[in-house]
Scaffold this motif. Sequence first.
Motif, PDB file in Angstrom:
ATOM      1  N   ARG A 363       0.931  -1.285   0.266  1.00  0.00           N
ATOM      2  CA  ARG A 363      -0.036   0.040   0.004  1.00  0.00           C
ATOM      3  C   ARG A 363       0.822   1.287   0.029  1.00  0.00           C
ATOM      4  NH1 ARG A 363      -2.242   0.996   5.879  1.00  0.00           N
ATOM      5  NH2 ARG A 363       0.080   1.294   6.037  1.00  0.00           N
ATOM      6  N   ASP A 364       1.800   1.461   0.883  1.00  0.00           N
ATOM      7  CA  ASP A 364       2.798   2.371   1.306  1.00  0.00           C
ATOM      8  C   ASP A 364       3.623   2.734  -0.256  1.00  0.00           C
ATOM      9  OD1 ASP A 364       1.218   2.932   3.313  1.00  0.00           O
ATOM     10  OD2 ASP A 364       2.841   2.267   4.756  1.00  0.00           O
ATOM     11  N   MET A 365       3.947   1.525  -0.672  1.00  0.00           N
ATOM     12  CA  MET A 365       4.863   1.683  -2.018  1.00  0.00           C
ATOM     13  C   MET A 365       4.073   2.609  -2.932  1.00  0.00           C
ATOM     14  SD  MET A 365       6.273  -1.329  -4.418  1.00  0.00           S
ATOM     15  CE  MET A 365       4.755  -2.098  -4.149  1.00  0.00           C
ATOM     16  N   TYR A 366       2.776   2.385  -3.304  1.00  0.00           N
ATOM     17  CA  TYR A 366       2.052   3.205  -4.297  1.00  0.00           C
ATOM     18  C   TYR A 366       1.992   4.353  -3.835  1.00  0.00           C
ATOM     19  CZ  TYR A 366       1.806  -1.325  -6.592  1.00  0.00           C
ATOM     20  OH  TYR A 366       2.258  -2.525  -7.174  1.00  0.00           O
ATOM     21  N   LYS A 367       1.434   4.456  -2.638  1.00  0.00           N
ATOM     22  CA  LYS A 367       0.988   5.704  -1.756  1.00  0.00           C
ATOM     23  C   LYS A 367       2.082   6.850  -1.765  1.00  0.00           C
ATOM     24  CE  LYS A 367      -2.404   7.982   0.437  1.00  0.00           C
ATOM     25  NZ  LYS A 367      -1.897   9.137   0.931  1.00  0.00           N
ATOM     26  N   TYR A 368       3.344   6.336  -1.328  1.00  0.00           N
ATOM     27  CA  TYR A 368       4.483   6.998  -1.366  1.00  0.00           C
ATOM     28  C   TYR A 368       4.914   7.753  -2.735  1.00  0.00           C
ATOM     29  CZ  TYR A 368       9.526   8.453  -0.144  1.00  0.00           C
ATOM     30  OH  TYR A 368      10.433   9.205  -0.040  1.00  0.00           O
ATOM     31  N   THR A 369       4.889   6.688  -3.772  1.00  0.00           N
ATOM     32  CA  THR A 369       5.225   6.852  -5.009  1.00  0.00           C
ATOM     33  C   THR A 369       4.267   8.288  -5.626  1.00  0.00           C
ATOM     34  OG1 THR A 369       6.118   4.803  -5.707  1.00  0.00           O
ATOM     35  CG2 THR A 369       5.355   6.430  -7.365  1.00  0.00           C
ATOM     36  N   HIS A 370       3.028   8.197  -5.207  1.00  0.00           N
ATOM     37  CA  HIS A 370       2.191   9.139  -5.781  1.00  0.00           C
ATOM     38  C   HIS A 370       2.240  10.311  -4.843  1.00  0.00           C
ATOM     39  CE1 HIS A 370      -1.670  11.393  -4.868  1.00  0.00           C
ATOM     40  NE2 HIS A 370      -1.976  11.260  -6.182  1.00  0.00           N
ATOM     41  N   ASP A 371       2.388  10.484  -3.639  1.00  0.00           N
ATOM     42  CA  ASP A 371       2.347  11.454  -2.806  1.00  0.00           C
ATOM     43  C   ASP A 371       3.848  12.426  -3.111  1.00  0.00           C
ATOM     44  OD1 ASP A 371       0.036  10.697  -1.902  1.00  0.00           O
ATOM     45  OD2 ASP A 371       0.778   9.891   0.172  1.00  0.00           O
ATOM     46  N   GLN A 372       4.809  11.730  -2.975  1.00  0.00           N
ATOM     47  CA  GLN A 372       6.184  12.494  -2.971  1.00  0.00           C
ATOM     48  C   GLN A 372       6.580  12.968  -4.586  1.00  0.00           C
ATOM     49  OE1 GLN A 372       8.068  13.196  -0.446  1.00  0.00           O
ATOM     50  NE2 GLN A 372       6.086  12.269   0.631  1.00  0.00           N
ATOM     51  N   THR A 373       5.937  12.203  -5.408  1.00  0.00           N
ATOM     52  CA  THR A 373       5.494  12.735  -6.831  1.00  0.00           C
ATOM     53  C   THR A 373       5.189  14.003  -6.991  1.00  0.00           C
ATOM     54  OG1 THR A 373       6.382  10.409  -7.780  1.00  0.00           O
ATOM     55  CG2 THR A 373       5.291  12.280  -9.313  1.00  0.00           C
ATOM     56  N   VAL A 374       3.722  14.023  -6.468  1.00  0.00           N
ATOM     57  CA  VAL A 374       2.927  15.333  -6.491  1.00  0.00           C
ATOM     58  C   VAL A 374       3.585  16.258  -5.751  1.00  0.00           C
ATOM     59  CG1 VAL A 374       0.626  16.056  -6.038  1.00  0.00           C
ATOM     60  CG2 VAL A 374       0.973  13.613  -7.031  1.00  0.00           C
ATOM     61  N   ARG A 375       4.179  16.143  -4.391  1.00  0.00           N
ATOM     62  CA  ARG A 375       4.656  16.905  -3.775  1.00  0.00           C
ATOM     63  C   ARG A 375       6.058  17.546  -4.553  1.00  0.00           C
ATOM     64  NH1 ARG A 375       9.407  17.805  -0.623  1.00  0.00           N
ATOM     65  NH2 ARG A 375      10.060  15.653  -1.180  1.00  0.00           N
ATOM     66  N   LEU A 376       6.688  16.923  -5.073  1.00  0.00           N
ATOM     67  CA  LEU A 376       7.722  17.613  -6.107  1.00  0.00           C
ATOM     68  C   LEU A 376       7.407  18.257  -7.006  1.00  0.00           C
ATOM     69  CD1 LEU A 376      10.308  14.652  -5.533  1.00  0.00           C
ATOM     70  CD2 LEU A 376      10.692  16.651  -4.430  1.00  0.00           C
ATOM     71  N   MET A 377       6.299  17.634  -7.570  1.00  0.00           N
ATOM     72  CA  MET A 377       5.674  18.378  -8.970  1.00  0.00           C
ATOM     73  C   MET A 377       5.376  19.568  -8.441  1.00  0.00           C
ATOM     74  SD  MET A 377       2.303  16.972 -11.062  1.00  0.00           S
ATOM     75  CE  MET A 377       1.081  17.236  -9.439  1.00  0.00           C
ATOM     76  N   ASN A 378       4.757  19.850  -7.145  1.00  0.00           N
ATOM     77  CA  ASN A 378       4.289  21.127  -6.718  1.00  0.00           C
ATOM     78  C   ASN A 378       5.383  21.872  -6.479  1.00  0.00           C
ATOM     79  OD1 ASN A 378       1.249  21.258  -7.321  1.00  0.00           O
ATOM     80  ND2 ASN A 378       1.468  19.287  -5.780  1.00  0.00           N
ATOM     81  N   GLN A 379       6.474  21.494  -6.209  1.00  0.00           N
ATOM     82  CA  GLN A 379       7.739  22.358  -5.945  1.00  0.00           C
ATOM     83  C   GLN A 379       8.108  22.903  -7.341  1.00  0.00           C
ATOM     84  OE1 GLN A 379       8.515  23.568  -3.258  1.00  0.00           O
ATOM     85  NE2 GLN A 379       8.011  22.140  -1.725  1.00  0.00           N
ATOM     86  N   GLY A 380       7.750  22.376  -8.527  1.00  0.00           N
ATOM     87  CA  GLY A 380       8.312  22.771  -9.561  1.00  0.00           C
ATOM     88  C   GLY A 380       9.028  22.030 -10.362  1.00  0.00           C
ATOM     89  N   TYR A 381       9.335  20.775  -9.989  1.00  0.00           N
ATOM     90  CA  TYR A 381      10.170  19.337 -10.493  1.00  0.00           C
ATOM     91  C   TYR A 381       9.326  18.912 -11.686  1.00  0.00           C
ATOM     92  CZ  TYR A 381      13.481  19.746  -6.472  1.00  0.00           C
ATOM     93  OH  TYR A 381      14.431  20.302  -5.486  1.00  0.00           O
ATOM     94  N   ILE A 382      10.009  18.681 -12.719  1.00  0.00           N
ATOM     95  CA  ILE A 382       9.375  17.971 -13.569  1.00  0.00           C
ATOM     96  C   ILE A 382       9.826  16.345 -13.421  1.00  0.00           C
ATOM     97  CG2 ILE A 382       9.659  19.924 -15.337  1.00  0.00           C
ATOM     98  CD1 ILE A 382      11.959  18.704 -16.856  1.00  0.00           C
TER      99      ILE A 382
END
Length: 651
Positions: A363-382
């Motif tokens: 569960r946390d493997m997919y949730k972490y991938t989602h959450d941290q990608t979106v976090r970094l995306m919102n910091q401006g990372y591509i």
Amino acid sequence: MTLRVAIIIALFASSGLSADDSKPATEATIAENNKVKQTLPFNDKQDFANAQRGLIAKQDVVTIKNANGDVVWDLEAYKKYITSENPSPDSVNPSLWRNAQLNMINGLFEVTDGIYQVRGYDLSNITFIKGNTGWIVFDPLISQETARAALDFINDELGERPVVAVIYSHSHIDHFGGVRGIVDEKDVISGDVTIIASDGFTEHAVSENVIAGNAMGRRAVYMYGALLPRNERGGVNGGLGQTTSTGLATLIKPTDIIKETGEKRTIDGVKMVFQFTPGSEAPTEINTYFPDKKALWMAENATNTMHNILTLRGAQVRDALKWSSYLQETIEMWGDNVDVKFQSHHWPMWEQEKIVDYFKKQRDMYKYTHDQTVRLMNQGYIGEEISEVIQFPDEIDKNWSTRGYYGTLRHNSRAVYQRYMGWYNGNPSDLNNLPPSDAAIKYVEYMGGEQELLKKAKMDFDAGEYRWVAEALKHVVFANPNSEQGKQLLADTYEQLGYQAESGPWRSVYLQGAYELRNGTPSAGGTNTASPDIIKNMPPEMLFDYLAVRLLPEKAAGPNFAINLNFTDLDEKYTLYVENSVLNHTKKQSEEPDVSLTLTKEVLDDVQLGNITFEQAIADGDIKIDGDKKVFNDFIGMLDSFNFWFNIVTP
């Protein structure tokens, strides 16, 4: 799939590509692979104990042939170099090698009382549940030949029993394709055999790769490694299993549909409770709980690896957040009452506490991938930047069941970015950038010309800077497809990247690319994307959508016309309109068509399958035409045909 495709990707039987030009692992690759040995818990042997637990019987030779004598599955080719005793070769990532060793543990296994699996007979597992009178079969593999072999095997060992029900866990081909190897359709029609699937199964099983099937099939050659030689410098493991079988994939429509979580069925005395998980690993999928056995079937929603959020062959991006929420729901529904979990790939797990901990990490493997990608995306990372910096915490990273043998954190994080943001990364330079060949010419020019670039690339290759060398040499090859020096060095580079890859599909992609740079694009074989069962189950609307993407605009320009189609066996009528170089279809028929065809869907299927020509069907009276026959003939002439073996690593 696995071959992980919903329409048939049955690669033509092949003894594998030549490996005579393969190179050994470099010192840089050996060093990278040695690092893996120091960072992961290779002393943990629990997976090997689980994979061997419950073994009832093992066949000495697992080579399966079709009616013509062609080999469609051959585990023996892998046995020659993959054993449980052999240490990982220099040319294989040690973690991937371990996964291959585990997947080579094959035979008939008892999962728990009354539940059995045959493993090692295809990319996926086939599961047999013992009912009062017969077998309930979960996921009958890819090919009818491999499914039949598995059924014969268990019947020989445990006694002859009829198949009374089949459950398709989801809409990918490695979970339903072998059905005709274990049941006869007449028994399904009569009600003697029940086939259960989730809502939308048939539509998704047929449709996922129809529109883009040719491109997906070509890329699947790269992803699954079915054409790679069977040796330590070639195909080792597909992540979910060794590779895909190449027999006849089939399909029989379900007779019972699961639409909601919590639905129950009792089949041949076996009680089952279903969890409906649409939009997880597949567009439609079901997990199954056996309350009398405290056993939980997880389909492909939780295997012993990180799965794909976006498969490398191409597909629609999956929803990592929704996927993780289903796993949380699984824990809440059955986490307190599960003694064993098993699934359609890999080996089972026992003991309630271990199973719940496993689910949490999945569960946390997919949730972490989602959450941290979106976090970094919102910091401006591509996407490319996110994939370079995102890292799992040790609890996930050092856990064997969440390692990237199939999906990887690198490409899954990019998939999450793509789901939210699309292809454009926001940089104006990338909005209308040059296509690869045009850009390559300028890159090579700016870098001092081909020879200067090659000189620098060789220095970086010798230093083990393979990722950058692959990027630089791509431009050489696309600027000058005749650059033998460029192609050979790029092939050497891909090869080393393949040797280092932990993901089975990544390894296959790199090694197939190396082969095609050295030997050219293959021209024989390919994929069968039009099996009789797929064509039979394709509704007219899906066919019309497929014809629309084949329409050549330069040939369709100018004339506007309407074609009425009347299907007498379906009692359905359609009109095809060609206007503005676009094909549209509707059930509101034209009152003044240019031409009308009256036929059955069965006749149309036979024409598509090549069993009869269009002209023969007209002559036999199976197709009746009213109006201007030339309009229909012109329409057929407007349709493009797709070359399966298009170039990938060269322009």
